[in-house]
Write an enzyme that holds these catalytic residues in place. Structure first.
Site, PDB file in Angstrom:
ATOM      1  N   SER A  55      17.268  79.382   9.906  1.00  0.00           N
ATOM      2  CA  SER A  55      17.538  80.776   9.527  1.00  0.00           C
ATOM      3  C   SER A  55      16.334  81.355   8.803  1.00  0.00           C
ATOM      4  O   SER A  55      15.909  80.831   7.766  1.00  0.00           O
ATOM      5  CB  SER A  55      18.753  80.843   8.604  1.00  0.00           C
ATOM      6  OG  SER A  55      18.777  82.119   7.976  1.00  0.00           O
TER       7      SER A  55
ATOM      8  N   HIS B 262      17.495  81.672  14.082  1.00  0.00           N
ATOM      9  CA  HIS B 262      18.714  82.320  13.583  1.00  0.00           C
ATOM     10  C   HIS B 262      18.321  83.504  12.702  1.00  0.00           C
ATOM     11  O   HIS B 262      17.597  83.352  11.717  1.00  0.00           O
ATOM     12  CB  HIS B 262      19.533  81.294  12.788  1.00  0.00           C
ATOM     13  CG  HIS B 262      20.865  81.778  12.332  1.00  0.00           C
ATOM     14  ND1 HIS B 262      21.984  81.798  13.140  1.00  0.00           N
ATOM     15  CD2 HIS B 262      21.276  82.250  11.133  1.00  0.00           C
ATOM     16  CE1 HIS B 262      23.022  82.260  12.469  1.00  0.00           C
ATOM     17  NE2 HIS B 262      22.612  82.559  11.235  1.00  0.00           N
TER      18      HIS B 262
ATOM     19  N   ASP C  26      19.688  86.507  10.422  1.00  0.00           N
ATOM     20  CA  ASP C  26      20.850  86.963   9.658  1.00  0.00           C
ATOM     21  C   ASP C  26      20.745  88.450   9.371  1.00  0.00           C
ATOM     22  O   ASP C  26      19.923  88.877   8.566  1.00  0.00           O
ATOM     23  CB  ASP C  26      20.928  86.186   8.338  1.00  0.00           C
ATOM     24  CG  ASP C  26      21.435  84.772   8.546  1.00  0.00           C
ATOM     25  OD1 ASP C  26      22.502  84.610   9.167  1.00  0.00           O
ATOM     26  OD2 ASP C  26      20.759  83.823   8.102  1.00  0.00           O
TER      27      ASP C  26
ATOM     28  N   MET D  12      22.356  91.680   7.765  1.00  0.00           N
ATOM     29  CA  MET D  12      23.324  92.055   6.722  1.00  0.00           C
ATOM     30  C   MET D  12      23.213  93.539   6.434  1.00  0.00           C
ATOM     31  O   MET D  12      22.108  94.076   6.376  1.00  0.00           O
ATOM     32  CB  MET D  12      23.048  91.257   5.455  1.00  0.00           C
ATOM     33  CG  MET D  12      23.017  89.749   5.690  1.00  0.00           C
ATOM     34  SD  MET D  12      22.796  88.859   4.163  1.00  0.00           S
ATOM     35  CE  MET D  12      22.700  87.166   4.769  1.00  0.00           C
TER      36      MET D  12
ATOM     37  N   HIS E 206      22.899  86.876  14.105  1.00  0.00           N
ATOM     38  CA  HIS E 206      24.186  86.757  13.414  1.00  0.00           C
ATOM     39  C   HIS E 206      24.462  88.067  12.675  1.00  0.00           C
ATOM     40  O   HIS E 206      23.851  88.341  11.646  1.00  0.00           O
ATOM     41  CB  HIS E 206      24.088  85.555  12.435  1.00  0.00           C
ATOM     42  CG  HIS E 206      25.284  85.339  11.583  1.00  0.00           C
ATOM     43  ND1 HIS E 206      25.269  84.494  10.486  1.00  0.00           N
ATOM     44  CD2 HIS E 206      26.552  85.822  11.659  1.00  0.00           C
ATOM     45  CE1 HIS E 206      26.463  84.491   9.921  1.00  0.00           C
ATOM     46  NE2 HIS E 206      27.250  85.295  10.600  1.00  0.00           N
TER      47      HIS E 206
ATOM     48  N   MET F 254      26.293  90.263  10.334  1.00  0.00           N
ATOM     49  CA  MET F 254      27.225  90.347   9.204  1.00  0.00           C
ATOM     50  C   MET F 254      27.292  91.812   8.792  1.00  0.00           C
ATOM     51  O   MET F 254      26.712  92.227   7.786  1.00  0.00           O
ATOM     52  CB  MET F 254      26.721  89.460   8.056  1.00  0.00           C
ATOM     53  CG  MET F 254      26.915  87.969   8.333  1.00  0.00           C
ATOM     54  SD  MET F 254      25.906  86.924   7.275  1.00  0.00           S
ATOM     55  CE  MET F 254      24.388  86.920   8.222  1.00  0.00           C
TER      56      MET F 254
ATOM     57  N   MET G  83      31.598  79.510   9.682  1.00  0.00           N
ATOM     58  CA  MET G  83      30.824  79.635   8.439  1.00  0.00           C
ATOM     59  C   MET G  83      31.264  78.567   7.442  1.00  0.00           C
ATOM     60  O   MET G  83      32.456  78.392   7.193  1.00  0.00           O
ATOM     61  CB  MET G  83      31.030  81.021   7.793  1.00  0.00           C
ATOM     62  CG  MET G  83      30.422  82.187   8.536  1.00  0.00           C
ATOM     63  SD  MET G  83      28.645  82.067   8.819  1.00  0.00           S
ATOM     64  CE  MET G  83      28.002  81.975   7.134  1.00  0.00           C
TER      65      MET G  83
ATOM     66  N   ASP H 259      27.171  77.147   9.867  1.00  0.00           N
ATOM     67  CA  ASP H 259      26.142  77.896   9.129  1.00  0.00           C
ATOM     68  C   ASP H 259      26.478  77.953   7.649  1.00  0.00           C
ATOM     69  O   ASP H 259      27.518  78.502   7.264  1.00  0.00           O
ATOM     70  CB  ASP H 259      26.088  79.320   9.732  1.00  0.00           C
ATOM     71  CG  ASP H 259      25.030  80.226   9.102  1.00  0.00           C
ATOM     72  OD1 ASP H 259      24.224  79.747   8.288  1.00  0.00           O
ATOM     73  OD2 ASP H 259      25.021  81.425   9.454  1.00  0.00           O
TER      74      ASP H 259
HETATM   75  C1  DX5 Z   1      24.532  83.029   5.044  1.00  0.00           C
HETATM   76  C2  DX5 Z   1      23.702  83.051   6.305  1.00  0.00           C
HETATM   77  C3  DX5 Z   1      23.052  81.761   6.611  1.00  0.00           C
HETATM   78  C4  DX5 Z   1      22.041  81.306   5.579  1.00  0.00           C
HETATM   79  C5  DX5 Z   1      22.082  79.813   5.505  1.00  0.00           C
HETATM   80  O1  DX5 Z   1      25.047  84.287   4.833  1.00  0.00           O
HETATM   81  O2  DX5 Z   1      24.534  83.391   7.421  1.00  0.00           O
HETATM   82  O3  DX5 Z   1      22.491  81.739   7.916  1.00  0.00           O
HETATM   83  O4  DX5 Z   1      20.735  81.710   5.867  1.00  0.00           O
HETATM   84  O5  DX5 Z   1      21.273  79.379   4.469  1.00  0.00           O
HETATM   85  P1  DX5 Z   1      21.352  77.903   3.885  1.00  0.00           P
HETATM   86  O6  DX5 Z   1      21.076  76.958   5.020  1.00  0.00           O
HETATM   87  O7  DX5 Z   1      20.316  77.903   2.844  1.00  0.00           O
HETATM   88  O8  DX5 Z   1      22.762  77.713   3.354  1.00  0.00           O
HETATM   89 ZN    ZN Z   2      23.749  83.072   9.523  1.00  0.00          ZN
END
Ligand code: DX5
Ligand code: ZN
Length: 216
Positions: free
Chosen positions: A7, A32, A34, A36, A65, A67, A136, A174
């Site tokens: 990620s 990956h 993320d 947000m 991903h 969110m 998750m 994840d």
């Molecule tokens: C959390 C994200 C993850 C995050 C994971 O909201 O969806 O992808 O980057 O990070 P680690 O591996 O550090 O828990």
């Molecule tokens: Zn993620």
């Protein structure tokens, strides 16, 4: 075959292109990303223009991903930006079947994510429509959080259901994946592991990715 999806939430945001090149050289199977929106989760990250700018740095799968509260508005823009796989959260999608069809119409693969407290029944009726389910193992929003152990049983139940129905659906996990938790999620049936801090925080990224992939 276990695949590792680092990620870039844990990457140096001032050098994202270089970081992606490093991930590729270190043996990452996909990237990956993320996304947000500051509403579904209390944080803000990347939009489609950033993903489009990163596309030139690698041919690896971009695993996006989402969110966000309104995923339907962002599917086409992220697909155009170069997303190969788009994951929407079940909690954000009252018309999940239609949303998955919309993703597939763009040519991207389609996946659904479940927060730790969201039951598997939320995806039961769409298991034949998805390429992947993301379970998750932290509450989404930030990297570096602690793995929630109750997710192991959830992963195992989902893997059992997929096997029972003979469905070839990837099972991604994840959040909080590291040397200690990777063997546990693999044993429970996950085959794609997302890892942020465990990859970017390691002295040797290549060794960290290999360690996660071969964890048992
Ligand atoms: C959390 C994200 C993850 C995050 C994971 O909201 O969806 O992808 O980057 O990070 P680690 O591996 O550090 O828990
Ligand atoms: Zn993620």
């Amino acid at each position: 075959m276990i695949r590792i999806a680092p990620s870039i939430l844990s990457a140096d945001f001032a050098q994202l292109g270089t970081e992606i090149k490093k991930l590729e050289a270190a043996g990452a199977d996909m990237i990956h990303i993320d996304v947000m929106d500051g509403h579904f989760v209390p944080n803000l990250t990347f939009g489609p223009p950033v993903v489009a700018a990163l596309r030139q740095f690698t041919a690896l799968t971009f695993d996006v991903h989402l969110m966000v509260n309104n995923p339907q508005d962002l599917i086409a823009p992220f697909a155009r930006a170069g997303a190969d796989l788009i994951t929407v959260h079940a909690e954000t999608a009252p018309h999940l079947n239609r949303l998955l069809q919309n993703i597939k119409e763009t040519g991207s693969k389609a996946a659904v994510a479940l927060n730790p407290a969201t039951p598997l029944s939320m995806v039961e009726e769409v298991l034949t429509e998805v390429d992947m389910i993301l379970v998750m193992s932290v509450n989404p929003g930030f990297g570096g959080q602690k793995f929630i152990p109750s997710v192991l049983d959830k992963l195992a139940r989902l893997r059992h259901e997929l096997d029972k129905r003979k469905l070839t659906v990837d099972l991604q996990v994840d959040g909080g994946i590291n040397a200690a938790t990777a063997p546990q999620v693999i044993a429970a049936g996950a085959n794609i592991l997302v890892a942020g801090s465990a990859v970017f925080g390691a002295p040797d990224m290549k060794a960290a990715i290999a360690m996660l992939r071969n964890a048992e």
